[in-house]
Design an enzyme around this catalytic site. Sequence first.
Site, mmCIF file in Angstrom:
data_model
loop_
_atom_site.group_PDB
_atom_site.id
_atom_site.type_symbol
_atom_site.label_atom_id
_atom_site.label_comp_id
_atom_site.label_asym_id
_atom_site.label_seq_id
_atom_site.Cartn_x
_atom_site.Cartn_y
_atom_site.Cartn_z
ATOM 1 N N PRO A 132 0.815 -1.219 0.000
ATOM 2 C CA PRO A 132 0.000 0.000 0.000
ATOM 3 C C PRO A 132 0.854 1.277 0.000
ATOM 4 C CG PRO A 132 -0.927 -1.611 1.515
ATOM 5 C CD PRO A 132 0.362 -2.190 1.007
ATOM 6 N N ALA A 134 4.243 1.333 -0.942
ATOM 7 C CA ALA A 134 5.448 1.214 -1.777
ATOM 8 C C ALA A 134 5.155 0.411 -3.034
ATOM 9 C CB ALA A 134 6.573 0.543 -0.985
ATOM 10 N N GLY A 135 5.093 1.113 -4.166
ATOM 11 C CA GLY A 135 4.876 0.427 -5.446
ATOM 12 C C GLY A 135 6.095 0.602 -6.324
ATOM 13 N N SER A 136 6.195 1.778 -6.925
ATOM 14 C CA SER A 136 7.351 2.054 -7.804
ATOM 15 C C SER A 136 8.661 1.952 -7.028
ATOM 16 C CB SER A 136 7.231 3.458 -8.390
ATOM 17 O OG SER A 136 6.014 3.579 -9.095
ATOM 18 N N GLU A 254 9.749 -10.197 -16.124
ATOM 19 C CA GLU A 254 8.371 -9.687 -15.994
ATOM 20 C C GLU A 254 8.092 -8.661 -17.103
ATOM 21 O OE1 GLU A 254 7.251 -8.733 -12.000
ATOM 22 O OE2 GLU A 254 5.639 -7.403 -12.634
ATOM 23 N N GLN A 291 -9.573 7.264 -46.783
ATOM 24 C CA GLN A 291 -8.125 7.371 -46.621
ATOM 25 C C GLN A 291 -7.708 7.474 -45.144
ATOM 26 O OE1 GLN A 291 -5.992 10.851 -48.070
ATOM 27 N NE2 GLN A 291 -4.495 9.503 -49.008
ATOM 28 N N HIS A 350 -13.945 1.575 -34.640
ATOM 29 C CA HIS A 350 -15.198 0.819 -34.483
ATOM 30 C C HIS A 350 -16.395 1.724 -34.201
ATOM 31 C CE1 HIS A 350 -12.691 -2.785 -34.287
ATOM 32 N NE2 HIS A 350 -13.784 -3.526 -34.281
ATOM 33 N N GLY A 375 4.202 -3.961 -13.600
ATOM 34 C CA GLY A 375 5.594 -4.327 -13.916
ATOM 35 C C GLY A 375 6.520 -3.126 -13.951
HETATM 36 C C1 LIG Z 1 -4.146 -5.297 -12.177
HETATM 37 C C2 LIG Z 1 -2.840 -5.151 -11.473
HETATM 38 C C3 LIG Z 1 -2.074 -6.281 -11.220
HETATM 39 C C4 LIG Z 1 -0.880 -6.165 -10.513
HETATM 40 N N1 LIG Z 1 -0.194 -7.298 -10.175
HETATM 41 C C5 LIG Z 1 0.852 -7.212 -9.323
HETATM 42 C C6 LIG Z 1 1.460 -8.391 -8.782
HETATM 43 O O1 LIG Z 1 1.083 -9.522 -9.121
HETATM 44 N N2 LIG Z 1 2.463 -8.240 -7.886
HETATM 45 C C7 LIG Z 1 2.912 -7.016 -7.485
HETATM 46 O O2 LIG Z 1 3.815 -6.951 -6.670
HETATM 47 N N3 LIG Z 1 2.352 -5.883 -7.957
HETATM 48 C C8 LIG Z 1 1.342 -5.954 -8.866
HETATM 49 N N4 LIG Z 1 0.747 -4.809 -9.343
HETATM 50 C C9 LIG Z 1 1.221 -3.507 -8.865
HETATM 51 C C10 LIG Z 1 1.953 -2.656 -9.894
HETATM 52 O O3 LIG Z 1 3.191 -3.218 -10.212
HETATM 53 C C11 LIG Z 1 2.065 -1.253 -9.286
HETATM 54 O O4 LIG Z 1 0.745 -0.711 -9.272
HETATM 55 C C12 LIG Z 1 3.004 -0.348 -10.038
HETATM 56 O O5 LIG Z 1 4.331 -0.796 -9.912
HETATM 57 C C13 LIG Z 1 2.916 1.103 -9.555
HETATM 58 O O6 LIG Z 1 3.005 1.196 -8.166
HETATM 59 P P1 LIG Z 1 1.912 2.048 -7.350
HETATM 60 O O7 LIG Z 1 0.580 1.586 -7.801
HETATM 61 O O8 LIG Z 1 2.228 1.978 -5.921
HETATM 62 O O9 LIG Z 1 2.095 3.531 -7.867
HETATM 63 P P2 LIG Z 1 3.059 4.646 -7.242
HETATM 64 O O10 LIG Z 1 4.422 4.087 -7.072
HETATM 65 O O11 LIG Z 1 2.385 5.252 -6.081
HETATM 66 O O12 LIG Z 1 3.085 5.700 -8.434
HETATM 67 C C14 LIG Z 1 2.074 6.672 -8.629
HETATM 68 C C15 LIG Z 1 2.500 7.552 -9.807
HETATM 69 O O13 LIG Z 1 3.751 8.192 -9.500
HETATM 70 C C16 LIG Z 1 4.689 7.883 -10.508
HETATM 71 N N5 LIG Z 1 6.029 7.793 -9.927
HETATM 72 C C17 LIG Z 1 6.452 7.026 -8.905
HETATM 73 N N6 LIG Z 1 7.768 7.171 -8.717
HETATM 74 C C18 LIG Z 1 8.191 8.064 -9.648
HETATM 75 C C19 LIG Z 1 9.459 8.628 -9.997
HETATM 76 N N7 LIG Z 1 10.583 8.300 -9.343
HETATM 77 N N8 LIG Z 1 9.513 9.518 -11.010
HETATM 78 C C20 LIG Z 1 8.385 9.865 -11.694
HETATM 79 N N9 LIG Z 1 7.172 9.358 -11.427
HETATM 80 C C21 LIG Z 1 7.079 8.461 -10.431
HETATM 81 C C22 LIG Z 1 4.224 6.560 -11.093
HETATM 82 O O14 LIG Z 1 4.755 6.367 -12.392
HETATM 83 C C23 LIG Z 1 2.728 6.759 -11.081
HETATM 84 O O15 LIG Z 1 2.347 7.530 -12.198
HETATM 85 C C24 LIG Z 1 -0.423 -4.890 -10.095
HETATM 86 C C25 LIG Z 1 -1.174 -3.746 -10.393
HETATM 87 C C26 LIG Z 1 -2.378 -3.872 -11.041
HETATM 88 C C27 LIG Z 1 -3.205 -2.630 -11.263
#
Ligand SMILES: Cc1cc2nc3c(=O)[nH]c(=O)nc-3n(C[C@H](O)[C@H](O)[C@H](O)COP(=O)(O)OP(=O)(O)OC[C@H]3O[C@@H](n4cnc5c(N)ncnc54)[C@H](O)[C@@H]3O)c2cc1C
Length: 391
Positions: A132, A134-136, A254, A291, A350, A375
């Site tokens: 929740p 930590a994603g990126s 991945e 075209q 479409h 990913g």
């Molecule tokens: C349907 C689905 C399936 C998934 N499956 C998996 C899975 O199986 N396992 C798993 O671990 N995860 C999974 N994910 C998670 C996915 O990998 C993350 O959602 C993704 O990596 C982004 O992380 P976050 O959602 O926390 O976004 P955040 O990290 O909060 O990012 C929010 C925004 O900020 C931007 N941002 C963040 N850091 C920077 C930076 N340094 N510079 C510029 N912009 C930045 C991002 O690009 C984004 O636009 C899944 C997600 C979805 C929606």
Amino acid sequence: MTIPTSPFTDEHQQLRASVRRFVEGELAPHADEWEADGWFADWVFPRLGELGYLGLSMPTEYGGQGADYWATVVFGEEIVRCRSGSLPMAVAAHTDMALPPVLKFGTEEQKQAYLVPALRGERIACIGITEPEAGSNVAGVRTSARRDGRDWIINGSKVFITNGVRGSFVTMVVRTAPPSQTPDGRPDPWSGISLFLVDTDLPGFEVAQKLDKVGMRASDTALLHLTDVRVPAEALLGIEGQGFKQIMWELQGERLIASIQSVAAAQLTFERSLAYAQEREAFGRPIARFQVQKHRLVDMATEVEACRRLLYDCVDKWNRGEYATTEIAMCKLACAQMAFRVADEAMQLHGGYGYSREFPVERSWRDARLMRIGGGTDEVQREIISKLMGL
Ligand SMILES: Cc1cc2nc3c(=O)[nH]c(=O)nc-3n(C[C@H](O)[C@H](O)[C@H](O)COP(=O)(O)OP(=O)(O)OC[C@H]3O[C@@H](n4cnc5c(N)ncnc54)[C@H](O)[C@@H]3O)c2cc1C
């Protein structure tokens, strides 16, 4: 090295024909029902295992087929013909995200306990990176493990976990120590992270929520909570403290499989659009005769082809054991953006039917949107590329 015009051998083409027969005959007829249910049938994983499709590029000693990575490409290109992006994504999370680290870093016991039944489709694997908070920023994971005798006690949450509801185990990124100091005295956020194989039936492991999503609706995506989950020392995957490096390796595969599915989905969307444009009439002629629509189709085909070539170049490198981080990040970025652009142009072509639930275009459009997020987002790929370019 220049890759041959067609990297596929006769064996690959036979595999392609078999996978296509299976996908069109056994999966595609259920796509609408699974989309509506928000769940694809439980028989899919064991059936894929029975056919040998879960371990095409895995060693035969663990129940794989021992083929090269081009076989994975063939499977990835064909499975998207099941008329849903969800099922290919869920299968890829198992085969190309959660399992390769088990093969590369696992002990013999871990391979027997996890890889072997997973390749049979009896145990379903998830990859657990995102949280929740930590994603990126993978180094920001808060899920932690502390030692208790020989065991580890894990606490934390993982979110957006594909196969998270149906899964049997998670290849999980966990912090096992606070960041250590770099030689110049700064904290090294990449240190102190480890990988674990965590069974989902352990006490304290909870599927807190099945998430509702815009697309990829037939795949289950979960929020997971771990409260004092006790795992044995044997659950540690690879070397303690080396998890960041290990998961960065996983992310290359991945991103490649995501690119394979992006290009294949866009190719299919293009084919459908071409057929529709030749059939649909407006102002007394097929719309393909205008075209602007011809040019739209040409642009779609050109973009798909350009991405396919970039992809095949990366696949060739990966297949030969090269670690082409920059090219793979470029490929993921280009293919994901292209897949959504093609899906969007297809919807425009479409007209109203593109926006209707009766045609497959709207599902492709919803499903393709994920590729720019999952990913590693577009922005994260650009960050990787710019760093590696020394910018
Ligand atoms: C349907 C689905 C399936 C998934 N499956 C998996 C899975 O199986 N396992 C798993 O671990 N995860 C999974 N994910 C998670 C996915 O990998 C993350 O959602 C993704 O990596 C982004 O992380 P976050 O959602 O926390 O976004 P955040 O990290 O909060 O990012 C929010 C925004 O900020 C931007 N941002 C963040 N850091 C920077 C930076 N340094 N510079 C510029 N912009 C930045 C991002 O690009 C984004 O636009 C899944 C997600 C979805 C929606």
